[in-house]
Design an enzyme around this catalytic site. Sequence first.
Site, PDB file in Angstrom:
ATOM      1  N   LEU A   1     -20.063  11.147  -3.974  1.00  0.00           N
ATOM      2  CA  LEU A   1     -20.612  12.104  -2.919  1.00  0.00           C
ATOM      3  C   LEU A   1     -20.957  13.452  -3.300  1.00  0.00           C
ATOM      4  CD1 LEU A   1     -19.695  11.400   0.360  1.00  0.00           C
ATOM      5  CD2 LEU A   1     -18.496  13.549  -0.133  1.00  0.00           C
TER       6      LEU A   1
ATOM      7  N   HIS B   1     -22.712   7.958   4.211  1.00  0.00           N
ATOM      8  CA  HIS B   1     -23.016   9.305   3.826  1.00  0.00           C
ATOM      9  C   HIS B   1     -24.321   9.380   3.640  1.00  0.00           C
ATOM     10  CE1 HIS B   1     -22.378  13.190   2.612  1.00  0.00           C
ATOM     11  NE2 HIS B   1     -21.414  13.270   3.268  1.00  0.00           N
TER      12      HIS B   1
ATOM     13  N   GLU C   1      -6.629   2.779   6.965  1.00  0.00           N
ATOM     14  CA  GLU C   1      -8.062   2.258   6.915  1.00  0.00           C
ATOM     15  C   GLU C   1      -8.164   0.760   7.008  1.00  0.00           C
ATOM     16  OE1 GLU C   1     -10.762   4.763   4.245  1.00  0.00           O
ATOM     17  OE2 GLU C   1     -12.427   2.983   4.486  1.00  0.00           O
TER      18      GLU C   1
ATOM     19  N   SER D   1      -9.636  10.207  10.118  1.00  0.00           N
ATOM     20  CA  SER D   1      -8.863   8.893   9.358  1.00  0.00           C
ATOM     21  C   SER D   1      -7.523   9.454   8.661  1.00  0.00           C
ATOM     22  CB  SER D   1      -9.796   8.400   7.966  1.00  0.00           C
ATOM     23  OG  SER D   1     -10.588   9.436   7.570  1.00  0.00           O
TER      24      SER D   1
ATOM     25  N   ARG E   1     -16.516   6.987  12.986  1.00  0.00           N
ATOM     26  CA  ARG E   1     -15.298   7.778  12.977  1.00  0.00           C
ATOM     27  C   ARG E   1     -15.908   9.460  12.989  1.00  0.00           C
ATOM     28  NH1 ARG E   1     -13.080  10.109   7.721  1.00  0.00           N
ATOM     29  NH2 ARG E   1     -15.151   9.973   6.933  1.00  0.00           N
TER      30      ARG E   1
ATOM     31  N   HIS F   1     -19.293   4.686   3.086  1.00  0.00           N
ATOM     32  CA  HIS F   1     -18.222   5.721   2.913  1.00  0.00           C
ATOM     33  C   HIS F   1     -16.848   5.414   3.797  1.00  0.00           C
ATOM     34  CE1 HIS F   1     -16.727   9.740   2.249  1.00  0.00           C
ATOM     35  NE2 HIS F   1     -16.893  10.045   3.607  1.00  0.00           N
TER      36      HIS F   1
ATOM     37  N   GLY G   1      -0.525   4.378  -0.300  1.00  0.00           N
ATOM     38  CA  GLY G   1      -1.689   5.415   0.211  1.00  0.00           C
ATOM     39  C   GLY G   1      -0.951   6.286   1.318  1.00  0.00           C
ATOM     40  N   GLY G   2      -1.799   6.973   1.871  1.00  0.00           N
ATOM     41  CA  GLY G   2      -1.151   7.991   3.142  1.00  0.00           C
ATOM     42  C   GLY G   2      -0.224   7.194   4.269  1.00  0.00           C
ATOM     43  N   ALA G   3      -1.145   5.999   4.573  1.00  0.00           N
ATOM     44  CA  ALA G   3      -0.380   5.098   5.654  1.00  0.00           C
ATOM     45  C   ALA G   3       0.730   4.603   5.189  1.00  0.00           C
ATOM     46  CB  ALA G   3      -1.424   4.154   5.997  1.00  0.00           C
TER      47      ALA G   3
ATOM     48  N   GLN H   1     -19.267   3.374   8.214  1.00  0.00           N
ATOM     49  CA  GLN H   1     -20.007   4.765   8.245  1.00  0.00           C
ATOM     50  C   GLN H   1     -20.754   5.053   6.745  1.00  0.00           C
ATOM     51  OE1 GLN H   1     -17.696   8.737   8.386  1.00  0.00           O
ATOM     52  NE2 GLN H   1     -18.638   8.435  10.512  1.00  0.00           N
TER      53      GLN H   1
ATOM     54  N   PHE I   1     -15.431  21.707  11.915  1.00  0.00           N
ATOM     55  CA  PHE I   1     -15.758  20.384  11.352  1.00  0.00           C
ATOM     56  C   PHE I   1     -16.659  19.754  12.110  1.00  0.00           C
ATOM     57  CE2 PHE I   1     -15.413  16.615   8.779  1.00  0.00           C
ATOM     58  CZ  PHE I   1     -15.023  17.154   7.466  1.00  0.00           C
TER      59      PHE I   1
ATOM     60  N   ASP J   1      -8.128  -5.768  -0.041  1.00  0.00           N
ATOM     61  CA  ASP J   1      -7.282  -6.857  -0.177  1.00  0.00           C
ATOM     62  C   ASP J   1      -6.635  -7.268   0.969  1.00  0.00           C
ATOM     63  OD1 ASP J   1      -8.231  -6.465  -2.873  1.00  0.00           O
ATOM     64  OD2 ASP J   1      -6.061  -5.907  -3.506  1.00  0.00           O
TER      65      ASP J   1
ATOM     66  N   GLY K   1       0.824  -1.162   0.015  1.00  0.00           N
ATOM     67  CA  GLY K   1       0.059   0.093   0.155  1.00  0.00           C
ATOM     68  C   GLY K   1       0.861   1.271  -0.030  1.00  0.00           C
TER      69      GLY K   1
ATOM     70  N   ARG L   1     -25.514  13.202  10.386  1.00  0.00           N
ATOM     71  CA  ARG L   1     -25.527  12.214   9.169  1.00  0.00           C
ATOM     72  C   ARG L   1     -26.233  10.566   9.267  1.00  0.00           C
ATOM     73  NH1 ARG L   1     -19.054  11.370   7.168  1.00  0.00           N
ATOM     74  NH2 ARG L   1     -19.081  13.773   6.376  1.00  0.00           N
TER      75      ARG L   1
ATOM     76  N   GLU M   1     -22.324  17.525   2.381  1.00  0.00           N
ATOM     77  CA  GLU M   1     -23.301  18.159   3.399  1.00  0.00           C
ATOM     78  C   GLU M   1     -23.634  19.786   3.202  1.00  0.00           C
ATOM     79  OE1 GLU M   1     -21.281  16.193   5.810  1.00  0.00           O
ATOM     80  OE2 GLU M   1     -23.034  14.831   6.359  1.00  0.00           O
TER      81      GLU M   1
HETATM   82  C1  LIG Z   1     -14.578  10.683  -0.850  1.00  0.00           C
HETATM   83  C2  LIG Z   1     -13.882  10.676   0.158  1.00  0.00           C
HETATM   84  C3  LIG Z   1     -13.559  11.636   0.820  1.00  0.00           C
HETATM   85  C4  LIG Z   1     -12.903  11.679   2.171  1.00  0.00           C
HETATM   86  N1  LIG Z   1     -12.504  12.920   2.893  1.00  0.00           N
HETATM   87  C5  LIG Z   1     -11.761  12.681   4.086  1.00  0.00           C
HETATM   88  C6  LIG Z   1     -11.394  13.735   4.866  1.00  0.00           C
HETATM   89  O1  LIG Z   1     -11.673  14.816   4.348  1.00  0.00           O
HETATM   90  N2  LIG Z   1     -10.550  13.540   5.945  1.00  0.00           N
HETATM   91  C7  LIG Z   1     -10.103  12.577   6.259  1.00  0.00           C
HETATM   92  O2  LIG Z   1      -9.470  12.330   7.467  1.00  0.00           O
HETATM   93  N3  LIG Z   1     -10.757  11.272   5.692  1.00  0.00           N
HETATM   94  C8  LIG Z   1     -11.323  11.343   4.471  1.00  0.00           C
HETATM   95  N4  LIG Z   1     -11.758  10.181   4.004  1.00  0.00           N
HETATM   96  C9  LIG Z   1     -11.306   8.862   4.357  1.00  0.00           C
HETATM   97  C10 LIG Z   1      -9.885   8.589   4.032  1.00  0.00           C
HETATM   98  O3  LIG Z   1      -9.638   9.275   2.834  1.00  0.00           O
HETATM   99  C11 LIG Z   1      -9.387   7.165   3.885  1.00  0.00           C
HETATM  100  O4  LIG Z   1      -9.762   6.590   4.974  1.00  0.00           O
HETATM  101  C12 LIG Z   1      -7.614   7.314   3.804  1.00  0.00           C
HETATM  102  O5  LIG Z   1      -7.198   8.124   2.856  1.00  0.00           O
HETATM  103  C13 LIG Z   1      -7.194   5.790   3.597  1.00  0.00           C
HETATM  104  O6  LIG Z   1      -5.867   5.945   3.472  1.00  0.00           O
HETATM  105  P1  LIG Z   1      -4.802   4.654   3.277  1.00  0.00           P
HETATM  106  O7  LIG Z   1      -3.455   5.042   3.265  1.00  0.00           O
HETATM  107  O8  LIG Z   1      -5.345   3.685   4.555  1.00  0.00           O
HETATM  108  O9  LIG Z   1      -5.405   3.807   1.944  1.00  0.00           O
HETATM  109  P2  LIG Z   1      -5.450   4.333   0.648  1.00  0.00           P
HETATM  110  O10 LIG Z   1      -5.080   5.941   0.366  1.00  0.00           O
HETATM  111  O11 LIG Z   1      -6.873   3.900   0.104  1.00  0.00           O
HETATM  112  O12 LIG Z   1      -4.238   3.426  -0.120  1.00  0.00           O
HETATM  113  C14 LIG Z   1      -4.266   2.076  -0.176  1.00  0.00           C
HETATM  114  C15 LIG Z   1      -3.074   1.666  -1.009  1.00  0.00           C
HETATM  115  O13 LIG Z   1      -3.004   0.278  -1.100  1.00  0.00           O
HETATM  116  C16 LIG Z   1      -2.619  -0.222  -2.083  1.00  0.00           C
HETATM  117  N5  LIG Z   1      -3.117  -1.631  -2.416  1.00  0.00           N
HETATM  118  C17 LIG Z   1      -4.511  -2.134  -2.079  1.00  0.00           C
HETATM  119  N6  LIG Z   1      -4.587  -3.295  -2.219  1.00  0.00           N
HETATM  120  C18 LIG Z   1      -3.177  -3.872  -2.844  1.00  0.00           C
HETATM  121  C19 LIG Z   1      -2.820  -5.022  -3.026  1.00  0.00           C
HETATM  122  N7  LIG Z   1      -3.426  -6.196  -3.059  1.00  0.00           N
HETATM  123  N8  LIG Z   1      -1.385  -5.099  -3.375  1.00  0.00           N
HETATM  124  C20 LIG Z   1      -0.716  -4.009  -3.533  1.00  0.00           C
HETATM  125  N9  LIG Z   1      -1.129  -2.611  -2.929  1.00  0.00           N
HETATM  126  C21 LIG Z   1      -2.420  -2.660  -2.543  1.00  0.00           C
HETATM  127  C22 LIG Z   1      -3.313   0.580  -3.248  1.00  0.00           C
HETATM  128  O14 LIG Z   1      -2.616   0.674  -4.387  1.00  0.00           O
HETATM  129  C23 LIG Z   1      -2.764   2.073  -2.512  1.00  0.00           C
HETATM  130  O15 LIG Z   1      -1.937   2.339  -2.845  1.00  0.00           O
HETATM  131  C24 LIG Z   1     -12.237  10.197   2.745  1.00  0.00           C
HETATM  132  C25 LIG Z   1     -12.834   9.104   2.081  1.00  0.00           C
HETATM  133  C26 LIG Z   1     -13.572   9.337   0.773  1.00  0.00           C
HETATM  134  C27 LIG Z   1     -14.093   8.005   0.175  1.00  0.00           C
END
Ligand SMILES: Cc1cc2nc3c(=O)[nH]c(=O)nc-3n(C[C@H](O)[C@H](O)[C@H](O)COP(=O)(O)OP(=O)(O)OC[C@H]3O[C@@H](n4cnc5c(N)ncnc54)[C@H](O)[C@@H]3O)c2cc1C
Lengths: 84, 594
Positions: free
Chosen positions: B255, B245, B386, B402, B397, B356, B19-21, B243, B122, B224, B17, B289, B258
């Site tokens: 989405l 929306h 997440e 998040s 949440r 959501h 993403g942010g985490a 959660q 918020f 996954d 992964g 919500r 609000e």
């Molecule tokens: C429309 C929307 C708006 C939101 N707004 C907010 C907000 O304003 N503030 C807030 O705090 N939260 C918000 N959230 C929630 C927040 O965005 C998410 O919870 C958070 O970004 C998740 O980050 P993450 O790093 O856990 O996962 P993600 O950013 O989803 O990253 C997951 C990563 O895992 C990788 N991956 C997944 N499965 C595999 C696999 N099998 N093999 C290899 N790689 C894989 C993907 O490629 C990706 O790189 C929002 C969510 C949505 C849907």
Amino acid sequence: MEAGAELNRLRWRCTRRAMLEMDILLGSFLDKHYAGLTPEQAAVFVALADMEDLELWPLITGKRECENSVQAEVVTMLRNVKVK
Amino acid sequence: MSKITIPVRKFDAVIVGAGGAGLRAAIQLSEAGLKTAVLSKVFPTRSHTVAAQGGVSASLGNSEEDHWHWHMYDTVKGSDWLGDQDAIEYMCRKAPEAVVELEHFGMPFDRTDEGKIYQRPFGGHMSNFGEKPVRRACAAADRTGHAMLHALYQRNVRANTQFFVEWMALDLIRDAEGQVLGVIALEMETGDVVAFHAKATIFATGGAGRIYYSSTNAFINTGDGLGMAARAGIALEDMEFWQFHPTGVAGAGVLITEGVRGEGGILRNSDNERFMERYAPNAKDLASRDVVSRAMVTEINEGRGCGPHKDFVLLDITHLDPATIMKRLPGIREISIQFAGIDPIKAPIPVVPTCHYQMGGIPTNYHGQAVNPDGSTVKGFYAAGECACASVHGANRLGTNSLLDLLVFGKSSGDSVVEAIKADPKDLKELPADFAERTLARLNRLNTQKGGASVNETRLEMQRTMQKHCGVFRFKDMLVEGVSKICDIEKAVHLTEIGDKSQTWNTARVEALELDNLIEVAKSTMVSAEARKESRGAHVRDDAPDTAANPNGRDDEIWLKHSLWHREGNRLSYKPVNLKPLSVETIALKTRAY
Ligand SMILES: Cc1cc2nc3c(=O)[nH]c(=O)nc-3n(C[C@H](O)[C@H](O)[C@H](O)COP(=O)(O)OP(=O)(O)OC[C@H]3O[C@@H](n4cnc5c(N)ncnc54)[C@H](O)[C@@H]3O)c2cc1C
């Protein structure tokens, strides 16, 4: 790369994007219009699909101007794609 | 049986992964000099974190007085007391540091005139233990998630993190003692299956919102990490809590913020009635919500939904001045035209409550270490973001928590890995002889399946079943029936057939493999929800109503505990909620009311 694989790669990049809006829009476009594009338009579409969502969305909503007439054609088609 | 071998690559640590985490964790590892591999299904800055616009919370107190303890109180209350108070204290105390660090990584936060990070109000952010709203959310315009990912990615490039882009992890490798030794992954471009052998494995795979028919989550959120963990015998925590929306565009899920109701948008049923007046006479369409979502579902269930299938309600802004709509809600007009085929100036937008965010996930402690049901840690395994359940969100949440979660626990999981490897610098533990067997069998089954089910249809059936039987408002009989339906669908998932058997860029295969993960999440959700006979946070049951003895239907005597779903046997066990913070007093149980 074979044509089938090439198309699948494009499919992945159209339907595994950062934003749901773009998954739906580019995925629908691929299914409905991609096969009918001229080679020039197809190349432009591939380049659009490689852009990040927050660059592409302003093009689609008309907030940012297109770079050239072919891009404008494809973007207009994208904007008008029926997703429902 | 002859043993089939696959290539093995060795690393100190592997992160699944980006993403942010995942990116936050990777910084800790790479900067500590560990050989780190980060796998992602997509290019890192295309991860779903981009979609987050609202912001990230931290009690910086830049605009007015604020305190981590107040933030902690709001989070515990938001969680309906199901969150673990040690983890919540840790996260809220670390928040200011996490945000300032991000600023140093180059995150372009909005600023006040004095140059400090600007903070906006918020929902649920309050000062002085729930007294009045406080400005706690930090944002970079409406592209907070995008800016965050870019800042974290650049920092990783500097630290020489090694990325494996468009690789899909398929399974965890675990030995007989339960230690995690890496993952098996598929390179999409070549179809090669490779083992990533590592001393530590961090999962940061994001959410699984695609188990529902209507979801705000992008298509990539197929859970996954949860599927892989469940198949490897790791129990999943609090999976009944999702959660919703209230206003996703019917059909598409996209989405609608609000803000639309804030500007005067009204919800209407098929009789054109402003039904929120009946459910929340004061707040009406601006009620919280969960209240709005439940009212919408009640209208639909009682036959007052709109459209040919009577399965949505309408969000009406036609009474607003078009100039106001163009000025205040331009983005929404575009989304509505594009995804509902409706210009909201002329006609109301069809909307439904939409999945959501996933509160549950892989059980961890606040160090980001995965934990067993008995509280011991799973050696070599960590999770953040997440896909993990620390648990800071509990039953519900709080908005903006998040992004904070992934910063704080991304970092703490990374630090835990660095410490563990320093403390035990021995060589990699050997892989078990049959480590790839299960995965290869799964791939082989897909390649040879005849007369099986279609991936698309099976996925759709699962999504419809989840939406109908385990949505925002839950009914006993529907849940019982839902469990048996989802188990039937699981059988079809294990028999899916794909037409394309090619090696290179076989997306049909990848989608079938994603469905293997989705179904584990769906099962765990349905089974955990059926079993929890109370209402708490986002889990609301018709047969657990608001009474004097159990306000809001919450039953602390029996249900103040975390669910743990075990794939083997499709069964549940429970563990206590940690009500003891690290340094302050317990935030005592109270009815959750706003
Ligand atoms: C429309 C929307 C708006 C939101 N707004 C907010 C907000 O304003 N503030 C807030 O705090 N939260 C918000 N959230 C929630 C927040 O965005 C998410 O919870 C958070 O970004 C998740 O980050 P993450 O790093 O856990 O996962 P993600 O950013 O989803 O990253 C997951 C990563 O895992 C990788 N991956 C997944 N499965 C595999 C696999 N099998 N093999 C290899 N790689 C894989 C993907 O490629 C990706 O790189 C929002 C969510 C949505 C849907």
